[in-house]
Design a protein around this motif. Structure first.
Motif, PDB file in Angstrom:
ATOM      1  N   GLN A  33       0.997  -1.161  -0.068  1.00  0.00           N
ATOM      2  CA  GLN A  33      -0.109   0.057  -0.162  1.00  0.00           C
ATOM      3  C   GLN A  33       0.769   1.296  -0.086  1.00  0.00           C
ATOM      4  O   GLN A  33       0.465   2.175  -0.770  1.00  0.00           O
ATOM      5  N   GLN A  34       1.878   1.234   0.839  1.00  0.00           N
ATOM      6  CA  GLN A  34       2.857   2.456   0.795  1.00  0.00           C
ATOM      7  C   GLN A  34       3.504   2.700  -0.537  1.00  0.00           C
ATOM      8  O   GLN A  34       3.533   3.710  -1.064  1.00  0.00           O
ATOM      9  N   GLN A  35       3.867   1.501  -0.998  1.00  0.00           N
ATOM     10  CA  GLN A  35       4.463   1.619  -2.486  1.00  0.00           C
ATOM     11  C   GLN A  35       3.535   2.109  -3.562  1.00  0.00           C
ATOM     12  O   GLN A  35       3.990   2.969  -4.364  1.00  0.00           O
ATOM     13  N   THR A  36       2.366   1.762  -3.664  1.00  0.00           N
ATOM     14  CA  THR A  36       1.373   2.219  -4.353  1.00  0.00           C
ATOM     15  C   THR A  36       0.988   3.656  -3.901  1.00  0.00           C
ATOM     16  O   THR A  36       0.934   4.449  -4.806  1.00  0.00           O
ATOM     17  N   VAL A  40       1.413   6.727  -7.059  1.00  0.00           N
ATOM     18  CA  VAL A  40       0.195   7.251  -7.239  1.00  0.00           C
ATOM     19  C   VAL A  40       0.737   8.852  -7.087  1.00  0.00           C
ATOM     20  O   VAL A  40       0.449   9.503  -7.992  1.00  0.00           O
ATOM     21  N   GLU A  41       1.252   9.069  -6.083  1.00  0.00           N
ATOM     22  CA  GLU A  41       1.604  10.455  -5.618  1.00  0.00           C
ATOM     23  C   GLU A  41       2.674  11.166  -6.671  1.00  0.00           C
ATOM     24  O   GLU A  41       2.288  12.171  -7.081  1.00  0.00           O
ATOM     25  N   ALA A  42       3.541  10.061  -6.813  1.00  0.00           N
ATOM     26  CA  ALA A  42       4.833  10.774  -7.767  1.00  0.00           C
ATOM     27  C   ALA A  42       4.169  11.008  -9.315  1.00  0.00           C
ATOM     28  O   ALA A  42       4.571  12.112  -9.818  1.00  0.00           O
ATOM     29  N   ALA A  43       3.279  10.117  -9.466  1.00  0.00           N
ATOM     30  CA  ALA A  43       2.898  10.088 -11.030  1.00  0.00           C
ATOM     31  C   ALA A  43       1.795  11.466 -11.194  1.00  0.00           C
ATOM     32  O   ALA A  43       1.861  12.047 -12.149  1.00  0.00           O
ATOM     33  N   THR A  44       1.074  11.555 -10.039  1.00  0.00           N
ATOM     34  CA  THR A  44       0.080  12.627 -10.011  1.00  0.00           C
ATOM     35  C   THR A  44       0.829  14.092 -10.061  1.00  0.00           C
ATOM     36  O   THR A  44       0.451  15.130 -10.862  1.00  0.00           O
ATOM     37  N   ASP A  45       1.960  13.970  -9.248  1.00  0.00           N
ATOM     38  CA  ASP A  45       2.667  15.328  -9.241  1.00  0.00           C
ATOM     39  C   ASP A  45       3.224  15.345 -10.664  1.00  0.00           C
ATOM     40  O   ASP A  45       3.452  16.726 -11.168  1.00  0.00           O
ATOM     41  N   ASP A  46       3.892  14.470 -11.343  1.00  0.00           N
ATOM     42  CA  ASP A  46       4.760  14.848 -12.484  1.00  0.00           C
ATOM     43  C   ASP A  46       3.518  15.073 -13.458  1.00  0.00           C
ATOM     44  O   ASP A  46       3.824  16.282 -14.210  1.00  0.00           O
ATOM     45  N   MET A  47       2.272  14.618 -13.624  1.00  0.00           N
ATOM     46  CA  MET A  47       1.201  15.021 -14.457  1.00  0.00           C
ATOM     47  C   MET A  47       0.785  16.370 -14.283  1.00  0.00           C
ATOM     48  O   MET A  47       0.704  17.099 -15.163  1.00  0.00           O
ATOM     49  N   ASP A  76      -6.712  16.430  -8.102  1.00  0.00           N
ATOM     50  CA  ASP A  76      -7.112  15.361  -7.321  1.00  0.00           C
ATOM     51  C   ASP A  76      -8.148  14.231  -7.810  1.00  0.00           C
ATOM     52  O   ASP A  76      -7.938  13.004  -7.531  1.00  0.00           O
ATOM     53  N   VAL A  77      -8.871  14.652  -9.078  1.00  0.00           N
ATOM     54  CA  VAL A  77      -9.440  13.747  -9.652  1.00  0.00           C
ATOM     55  C   VAL A  77      -8.494  12.839 -10.623  1.00  0.00           C
ATOM     56  O   VAL A  77      -8.696  11.635 -10.508  1.00  0.00           O
ATOM     57  N   MET A  78      -7.413  13.074 -10.999  1.00  0.00           N
ATOM     58  CA  MET A  78      -6.342  12.472 -11.684  1.00  0.00           C
ATOM     59  C   MET A  78      -5.919  11.309 -10.487  1.00  0.00           C
ATOM     60  O   MET A  78      -5.752  10.246 -10.962  1.00  0.00           O
ATOM     61  N   ARG A  79      -5.694  11.683  -9.273  1.00  0.00           N
ATOM     62  CA  ARG A  79      -5.205  11.063  -8.369  1.00  0.00           C
ATOM     63  C   ARG A  79      -6.425   9.861  -8.296  1.00  0.00           C
ATOM     64  O   ARG A  79      -5.650   8.699  -7.813  1.00  0.00           O
ATOM     65  N   GLY A  80      -7.458  10.323  -7.990  1.00  0.00           N
ATOM     66  CA  GLY A  80      -8.624   9.009  -8.028  1.00  0.00           C
ATOM     67  C   GLY A  80      -8.489   8.116  -8.880  1.00  0.00           C
ATOM     68  O   GLY A  80      -8.905   6.703  -8.735  1.00  0.00           O
ATOM     69  N   LEU A  81      -8.341   8.676 -10.117  1.00  0.00           N
ATOM     70  CA  LEU A  81      -8.314   7.639 -11.380  1.00  0.00           C
ATOM     71  C   LEU A  81      -7.183   6.803 -11.382  1.00  0.00           C
ATOM     72  O   LEU A  81      -7.270   5.427 -11.617  1.00  0.00           O
ATOM     73  N   ILE A  82      -6.034   7.301 -10.677  1.00  0.00           N
ATOM     74  CA  ILE A  82      -4.674   6.316 -10.715  1.00  0.00           C
ATOM     75  C   ILE A  82      -4.891   5.193  -9.665  1.00  0.00           C
ATOM     76  O   ILE A  82      -4.804   4.012  -9.706  1.00  0.00           O
ATOM     77  N   TYR A  83      -5.418   5.692  -8.403  1.00  0.00           N
ATOM     78  CA  TYR A  83      -5.816   4.907  -7.402  1.00  0.00           C
ATOM     79  C   TYR A  83      -6.895   3.856  -7.550  1.00  0.00           C
ATOM     80  O   TYR A  83      -6.667   2.721  -7.366  1.00  0.00           O
ATOM     81  N   ASP A  85      -7.280   2.393 -10.466  1.00  0.00           N
ATOM     82  CA  ASP A  85      -6.385   1.466 -11.490  1.00  0.00           C
ATOM     83  C   ASP A  85      -5.911   0.440 -10.353  1.00  0.00           C
ATOM     84  O   ASP A  85      -5.655  -0.715 -10.743  1.00  0.00           O
ATOM     85  N   PHE A  86      -5.555   0.830  -9.158  1.00  0.00           N
ATOM     86  CA  PHE A  86      -4.899  -0.279  -8.325  1.00  0.00           C
ATOM     87  C   PHE A  86      -5.836  -0.632  -7.469  1.00  0.00           C
ATOM     88  O   PHE A  86      -5.541  -1.177  -6.177  1.00  0.00           O
ATOM     89  N   ASP A  87      -7.021  -0.399  -7.857  1.00  0.00           N
ATOM     90  CA  ASP A  87      -8.336  -0.988  -6.613  1.00  0.00           C
ATOM     91  C   ASP A  87      -8.161  -0.378  -5.402  1.00  0.00           C
ATOM     92  O   ASP A  87      -8.503  -0.953  -4.317  1.00  0.00           O
ATOM     93  N   GLN A  88      -7.577   0.847  -5.224  1.00  0.00           N
ATOM     94  CA  GLN A  88      -7.672   1.486  -3.822  1.00  0.00           C
ATOM     95  C   GLN A  88      -8.716   2.600  -3.841  1.00  0.00           C
ATOM     96  O   GLN A  88      -8.643   3.308  -4.887  1.00  0.00           O
ATOM     97  N   TYR A  89      -9.328   2.646  -2.950  1.00  0.00           N
ATOM     98  CA  TYR A  89      -9.969   3.936  -2.623  1.00  0.00           C
ATOM     99  C   TYR A  89      -9.479   5.416  -2.566  1.00  0.00           C
ATOM    100  O   TYR A  89      -8.364   5.513  -2.061  1.00  0.00           O
ATOM    101  N   HIS A  90     -10.246   6.486  -3.340  1.00  0.00           N
ATOM    102  CA  HIS A  90      -9.867   7.791  -3.277  1.00  0.00           C
ATOM    103  C   HIS A  90     -11.263   8.661  -3.398  1.00  0.00           C
ATOM    104  O   HIS A  90     -12.028   8.186  -4.026  1.00  0.00           O
ATOM    105  N   PRO A  91     -11.550   9.481  -2.594  1.00  0.00           N
ATOM    106  CA  PRO A  91     -12.677  10.166  -2.522  1.00  0.00           C
ATOM    107  C   PRO A  91     -13.274  10.837  -3.692  1.00  0.00           C
ATOM    108  O   PRO A  91     -14.327  10.988  -3.981  1.00  0.00           O
ATOM    109  N   ALA A  92     -12.219  11.324  -4.620  1.00  0.00           N
ATOM    110  CA  ALA A  92     -12.675  11.691  -6.043  1.00  0.00           C
ATOM    111  C   ALA A  92     -13.354  10.646  -6.810  1.00  0.00           C
ATOM    112  O   ALA A  92     -14.244  11.076  -7.749  1.00  0.00           O
TER     113      ALA A  92
END
Length: 158
Positions: A33-36, A40-47, A76-83, A85-92
């Motif tokens: 979970q921490q690696q995911t 996600v945070e690094a990918a979102t920051d880059d985008m 934040d919506v992009m962050r939710g989209l990527i999460y 994909d990893f079957d992890q919840y995000h409020p967005a």
């Protein structure tokens, strides 16, 4: 041939109940979970940085409070989209699930319809966010997603 093996006394082992596969799998899950999250945070920051650069290149006023709010929602919506994909919840994801309905046209292509009235108290006219030029360009690609929304741009700058 006689081997002399001396076993360590079990009564001297501390925390005997805390060892075993269940602890290992819990620890493995936490690491995963921490690696995911880190990914996600690094990918979102880059985008987000890339999008911000594009806005600057387009001479969009990026130093306004409204821009910051809009960009924050977008990121934040992009962050939710990527999460997702990893079957992890995000409020967005709740926001997306609430306002977006996906259907299929006659050719079997996905059509997304946005209904903002499900989250704001304002009725909107149908608005297609993609210009005809962009839509025609996308048809040549292997994209099978279309967008439709119930949103009409306001005439004033409120």
């Amino acid at each position: 041939m006689s081997d002399k093996i001396i076993l360590f006394p079990k009564d001297r082992i501390k925390n005997l109940n805390k060892t075993g596969p269940s602890d290992t799998s819990k620890q493995h899950k936490k690491i995963e979970q921490q690696q995911t999250k880190d990914f996600v945070e690094a990918a979102t920051d880059d985008m987000a940085l890339g999008i911000l650069r594009q806005f600057v290149d387009l001479a969009i006023r990026t130093n306004t409070e409204k821009f910051t709010k809009d960009l924050s929602l977008l990121v934040d919506v992009m962050r939710g989209l990527i999460y997702r994909d990893f079957d992890q919840y995000h409020p967005a994801q709740d926001l997306s699930d609430k306002i977006v309905t996906v259907s299929y046209d006659r050719q079997g292509q996905q059509v997304a319809k946005l209904d903002y009235s499900k989250v704001i108290d304002k009725k909107h006219k149908i608005h297609k966010p993609l210009s005809p030029d962009i839509k025609n360009e996308l048809e040549g690609l292997d994209s099978n997603i279309n967008f439709d929304s119930d949103f009409d741009l306001p005439d004033d700058d409120k």
